[in-house]
Design a protein around this motif. Structure first.
Motif, PDB file in Angstrom:
ATOM      1  N   ASP A 105       0.814  -1.221   0.000  1.00 36.51           N
ATOM      2  CA  ASP A 105       0.000   0.000   0.000  1.00 36.51           C
ATOM      3  C   ASP A 105       0.847   1.271   0.000  1.00 36.51           C
ATOM      4  O   ASP A 105       0.564   2.229   0.728  1.00 36.51           O
ATOM      5  N   LEU A 106       1.909   1.271  -0.795  1.00 37.60           N
ATOM      6  CA  LEU A 106       2.698   2.494  -0.945  1.00 37.60           C
ATOM      7  C   LEU A 106       1.846   3.550  -1.646  1.00 37.60           C
ATOM      8  O   LEU A 106       1.222   3.267  -2.678  1.00 37.60           O
ATOM      9  N   PRO A 107       1.800   4.768  -1.134  1.00 39.43           N
ATOM     10  CA  PRO A 107       0.923   5.781  -1.738  1.00 39.43           C
ATOM     11  C   PRO A 107       1.449   6.272  -3.087  1.00 39.43           C
ATOM     12  O   PRO A 107       2.620   6.634  -3.210  1.00 39.43           O
ATOM     13  N   VAL A 108       0.594   6.275  -4.083  1.00 32.91           N
ATOM     14  CA  VAL A 108       0.936   6.819  -5.398  1.00 32.91           C
ATOM     15  C   VAL A 108      -0.164   7.784  -5.812  1.00 32.91           C
ATOM     16  O   VAL A 108      -1.307   7.687  -5.360  1.00 32.91           O
ATOM     17  N   ALA A 109       0.194   8.719  -6.665  1.00 35.31           N
ATOM     18  CA  ALA A 109      -0.770   9.680  -7.201  1.00 35.31           C
ATOM     19  C   ALA A 109      -0.966   9.410  -8.693  1.00 35.31           C
ATOM     20  O   ALA A 109      -0.029   8.999  -9.390  1.00 35.31           O
ATOM     21  N   VAL A 110      -2.185   9.635  -9.163  1.00 37.66           N
ATOM     22  CA  VAL A 110      -2.503   9.456 -10.582  1.00 37.66           C
ATOM     23  C   VAL A 110      -3.010  10.778 -11.129  1.00 37.66           C
ATOM     24  O   VAL A 110      -3.944  11.375 -10.580  1.00 37.66           O
TER      25      VAL A 110
ATOM     26  N   ASN B 209     -10.365   5.205 -15.881  1.00 29.95           N
ATOM     27  CA  ASN B 209     -10.848   4.846 -14.542  1.00 29.95           C
ATOM     28  C   ASN B 209     -10.618   3.358 -14.236  1.00 29.95           C
ATOM     29  O   ASN B 209     -10.305   2.993 -13.098  1.00 29.95           O
ATOM     30  N   LYS B 210     -10.759   2.535 -15.255  1.00 33.98           N
ATOM     31  CA  LYS B 210     -10.501   1.105 -15.088  1.00 33.98           C
ATOM     32  C   LYS B 210      -9.026   0.866 -14.774  1.00 33.98           C
ATOM     33  O   LYS B 210      -8.679   0.025 -13.925  1.00 33.98           O
ATOM     34  N   LEU B 211      -8.160   1.636 -15.411  1.00 31.64           N
ATOM     35  CA  LEU B 211      -6.723   1.527 -15.159  1.00 31.64           C
ATOM     36  C   LEU B 211      -6.386   1.957 -13.724  1.00 31.64           C
ATOM     37  O   LEU B 211      -5.573   1.324 -13.043  1.00 31.64           O
ATOM     38  N   ILE B 212      -7.034   3.015 -13.261  1.00 24.92           N
ATOM     39  CA  ILE B 212      -6.813   3.493 -11.886  1.00 24.92           C
ATOM     40  C   ILE B 212      -7.270   2.444 -10.876  1.00 24.92           C
ATOM     41  O   ILE B 212      -6.590   2.180  -9.882  1.00 24.92           O
ATOM     42  N   ASP B 213      -8.416   1.824 -11.138  1.00 23.57           N
ATOM     43  CA  ASP B 213      -8.916   0.767 -10.242  1.00 23.57           C
ATOM     44  C   ASP B 213      -7.953  -0.410 -10.198  1.00 23.57           C
ATOM     45  O   ASP B 213      -7.733  -1.016  -9.136  1.00 23.57           O
ATOM     46  N   ALA B 214      -7.374  -0.737 -11.339  1.00 19.51           N
ATOM     47  CA  ALA B 214      -6.419  -1.849 -11.388  1.00 19.51           C
ATOM     48  C   ALA B 214      -5.158  -1.518 -10.586  1.00 19.51           C
ATOM     49  O   ALA B 214      -4.607  -2.376  -9.889  1.00 19.51           O
ATOM     50  N   LEU B 215      -4.698  -0.276 -10.690  1.00 23.31           N
ATOM     51  CA  LEU B 215      -3.531   0.145  -9.910  1.00 23.31           C
ATOM     52  C   LEU B 215      -3.819   0.069  -8.412  1.00 23.31           C
ATOM     53  O   LEU B 215      -2.984  -0.383  -7.622  1.00 23.31           O
ATOM     54  N   ASP B 216      -4.998   0.496  -8.040  1.00 17.49           N
ATOM     55  CA  ASP B 216      -5.366   0.494  -6.616  1.00 17.49           C
ATOM     56  C   ASP B 216      -5.523  -0.920  -6.073  1.00 17.49           C
ATOM     57  O   ASP B 216      -5.374  -1.140  -4.862  1.00 17.49           O
ATOM     58  N   ALA B 217      -5.781  -1.861  -6.930  1.00 17.63           N
ATOM     59  CA  ALA B 217      -5.959  -3.249  -6.491  1.00 17.63           C
ATOM     60  C   ALA B 217      -4.636  -3.977  -6.303  1.00 17.63           C
ATOM     61  O   ALA B 217      -4.609  -5.055  -5.694  1.00 17.63           O
ATOM     62  N   ASN B 218      -3.548  -3.407  -6.794  1.00 26.38           N
ATOM     63  CA  ASN B 218      -2.253  -4.058  -6.631  1.00 26.38           C
ATOM     64  C   ASN B 218      -1.837  -4.059  -5.166  1.00 26.38           C
ATOM     65  O   ASN B 218      -2.053  -3.096  -4.440  1.00 26.38           O
ATOM     66  N   GLN B 219      -1.204  -5.126  -4.705  1.00 26.62           N
ATOM     67  CA  GLN B 219      -0.867  -5.272  -3.288  1.00 26.62           C
ATOM     68  C   GLN B 219       0.225  -4.310  -2.825  1.00 26.62           C
ATOM     69  O   GLN B 219       0.300  -3.975  -1.644  1.00 26.62           O
ATOM     70  N   TYR B 220       1.075  -3.882  -3.733  1.00 26.87           N
ATOM     71  CA  TYR B 220       2.200  -3.052  -3.326  1.00 26.87           C
ATOM     72  C   TYR B 220       1.886  -1.563  -3.296  1.00 26.87           C
ATOM     73  O   TYR B 220       2.616  -0.793  -2.654  1.00 26.87           O
TER      74      TYR B 220
ATOM     75  N   ARG C  57      -1.193   1.800  -3.475  1.00 32.16           N
ATOM     76  CA  ARG C  57      -2.582   2.241  -3.353  1.00 32.16           C
ATOM     77  C   ARG C  57      -2.669   3.642  -3.948  1.00 32.16           C
ATOM     78  O   ARG C  57      -1.746   4.458  -3.779  1.00 32.16           O
ATOM     79  N   VAL C  58      -3.719   3.903  -4.638  1.00 24.82           N
ATOM     80  CA  VAL C  58      -3.912   5.218  -5.251  1.00 24.82           C
ATOM     81  C   VAL C  58      -4.410   6.167  -4.172  1.00 24.82           C
ATOM     82  O   VAL C  58      -5.572   6.115  -3.756  1.00 24.82           O
TER      83      VAL C  58
ATOM     84  N   VAL D   8       7.821  15.078  -3.208  1.00 27.21           N
ATOM     85  CA  VAL D   8       8.491  15.808  -2.135  1.00 27.21           C
ATOM     86  C   VAL D   8       7.493  16.304  -1.099  1.00 27.21           C
ATOM     87  O   VAL D   8       7.663  16.084   0.104  1.00 27.21           O
ATOM     88  N   ASP D   9       6.435  16.964  -1.569  1.00 28.03           N
ATOM     89  CA  ASP D   9       5.488  17.606  -0.646  1.00 28.03           C
ATOM     90  C   ASP D   9       4.519  16.610  -0.012  1.00 28.03           C
ATOM     91  O   ASP D   9       4.228  16.694   1.181  1.00 28.03           O
ATOM     92  N   ASP D  10       4.017  15.664  -0.820  1.00 21.93           N
ATOM     93  CA  ASP D  10       3.003  14.721  -0.321  1.00 21.93           C
ATOM     94  C   ASP D  10       3.555  13.325  -0.080  1.00 21.93           C
ATOM     95  O   ASP D  10       2.796  12.409   0.230  1.00 21.93           O
ATOM     96  N   ARG D  11       4.869  13.161  -0.272  1.00 23.67           N
ATOM     97  CA  ARG D  11       5.555  11.897   0.002  1.00 23.67           C
ATOM     98  C   ARG D  11       4.941  10.733  -0.772  1.00 23.67           C
ATOM     99  O   ARG D  11       4.720   9.643  -0.239  1.00 23.67           O
ATOM    100  N   MET D  12       4.650  10.980  -2.044  1.00 23.20           N
ATOM    101  CA  MET D  12       4.151   9.914  -2.911  1.00 23.20           C
ATOM    102  C   MET D  12       5.325   9.076  -3.415  1.00 23.20           C
ATOM    103  O   MET D  12       6.369   9.612  -3.788  1.00 23.20           O
ATOM    104  N   ALA D  13       5.141   7.778  -3.428  1.00 24.78           N
ATOM    105  CA  ALA D  13       6.201   6.900  -3.913  1.00 24.78           C
ATOM    106  C   ALA D  13       6.360   7.003  -5.430  1.00 24.78           C
ATOM    107  O   ALA D  13       7.452   6.768  -5.960  1.00 24.78           O
TER     108      ALA D  13
END
Length: 413
Positions: free
Chosen positions: A75-80, A90-101, A103-104, A119-124
């Motif tokens: 659940d490393l935080p990522v931004a889309v 939207n389907k692609l975003i849902d697939a990314l969020d479903a990955n175990q490593y 989370r969107v 840097v500011d929001d500490r997104m991986a």
């Protein structure tokens, strides 16, 4: 009579008549057991040694187990950044969020500077879905999905890259295969042609995955902290052992005066070692120096002063040098593991996080990495600077209170 005495004195005794020295005699199991029992009594009489010898391995095993309990980062935080906003994106975003490593954590319609989110929001990582993404796929134009990964921490970067690449590759293949099958292409042939869109991955902040840049500052800071603590453990404890504490207090009865008189020399020597060390070895090994040198000096001074007050506080509380050194080494040994330098602090149990936040090294390494990799400003380092100021105040207050008590107990005041 005198002749007999002289004769007996001058007579040489036979070996069998000589008294054997038991220390160089044959092995005696009884004497061996007596020595072992003596050593056991000495060991059990030293409570600190018993605590370290028996308790430290258990405590360290528990800490290390809790730190790496998850075994893998999840659940490393990522931004889309979704510039398309279509059912397919939207389907692609849902697939990314479903990955175990991964989370969107955020989805945005646009972003002027995606790298600032790291840097500011500490997104991986930041994934950018281009405009007309769905339309271009339908028209076989192969649009490009851009992935920016924060490479400052190699561990999180690798996990985030794996999660994103796996998800995008599966979605890519699935879209192309389904499209070809709808056109009547046999499944076997469709499976060989599976690129609906291109994937570009960019690593920033240590793009070459330089392990020296990742590890060197943390190890150097840890060594500096341990050296400081070992030296300062001897400051007041030695006065107690040598019986010179009363002589010391005769110079002044003010605890703060004594405290600073005993610590300032070590603090100045530490600065004289630490600053040249960084300025010599970082360029020598081709490592990035902090962009703002004055900010680096400020944070380093706060770190060294916090370690100084921490070490001297323990030295004042302990009765001798050995116990002071033992206690400080128990504190310092796991500090690098729980500092968050390798395994992210937010993925450790809350109890370990609380313990980590009481150690100056944790906040210093966070600030050091932010300065060298992100070019962080004083405003961005406010949490770390505030934490170091608080630790300085807490350790100074502890040292002052302990020293004042010691002076009163010695009937000086």
């Amino acid at each position: 009579m005198f002749r007999k005495q002289s004769q007996s004195k001058g007579r040489t005794l036979r070996p069998s008549q000589q008294r054997r020295d038991w220390r160089v005699g044959p092995f005696s199991f009884k004497r061996f057991m007596t020595l072992m029992q003596r050593e056991w009594r000495l060991f059990t009489s030293n409570q600190v040694a018993m605590l370290i010898f028996i308790g430290a391995p258990v405590a360290y095993a528990l800490i290390i187990g809790l730190v790496y309990k998850g075994a893998a980062l999840r659940d490393l935080p990522v931004a889309v950044v979704d510039l398309d906003n279509t059912p397919l994106s939207n389907k692609l975003i849902d697939a990314l969020d479903a990955n175990q490593y991964i989370r969107v954590a955020r989805v945005m319609p646009a972003a002027d500077n995606p790298r600032s989110l790291m840097v500011d929001d500490r997104m991986a990582a930041v994934i950018t879905i281009p405009d007309r993404f769905e339309a271009d796929i339908q028209q076989k134009r192969h649009p490009e999905v851009n992935v920016d990964v924060d490479g400052a921490n190699m561990l999180t970067a690798n996990y985030a890259s794996t999660g994103i690449q796996t998800t995008l590759a599966v979605m890519n293949a699935g879209m192309e295969i389904e499209g070809l099958k709808k056109k009547g292409t046999p499944a076997a042939i469709a499976a060989e042609q599976f690129e609906s869109f291109k994937i570009t991955i960019n690593r920033y902040y240590n793009p070459s995955s330089n392990y020296l840049l990742f590890l060197f500052p943390g190890m150097l800071g840890t060594i500096m902290q341990q050296v400081f603590l070992i030296v300062l453990a001897l400051s007041f404890a030695r006065e107690y052992e040598d019986g010179t504490f009363r002589d010391l207090v005769r110079y002044t009865r003010r605890p703060l005066n004594l405290l600073f008189a005993k610590t300032v020399p070590y603090f100045l020597i530490g600065i004289a070692i630490w600053f040249p060390l960084i300025n010599i070895f970082f360029p020598a090994f081709h490592l990035q120096m902090p962009a703002n040198q004055w900010l680096f000096y400020l944070v380093s001074v706060l770190f060294l002063s916090a370690v100084t007050f921490m070490g001297v506080a323990v030295s004042i509380m302990m009765k001798n040098q050995l116990k002071a050194t033992e206690v400080l080494m128990v504190i310092a040994t796991p500090s690098f593991i729980i500092s968050g330098q390798t395994w992210p602090l937010e993925y450790m149990p809350k109890g370990v996080q609380m313990l980590s936040n009481t150690i100056p090294l944790t906040h210093y390494l966070q600030a050091f990495r932010a300065m060298t990799t992100y070019g962080a400003t004083a405003v961005e380092l406010k949490p770390q600077i505030t934490a170091l100021l608080i630790l300085n105040g807490v350790f100074l207050l502890m040292a002052w209170g302990a020293l004042r008590y010691k002076i009163k107990r010695a009937h000086i005041i």
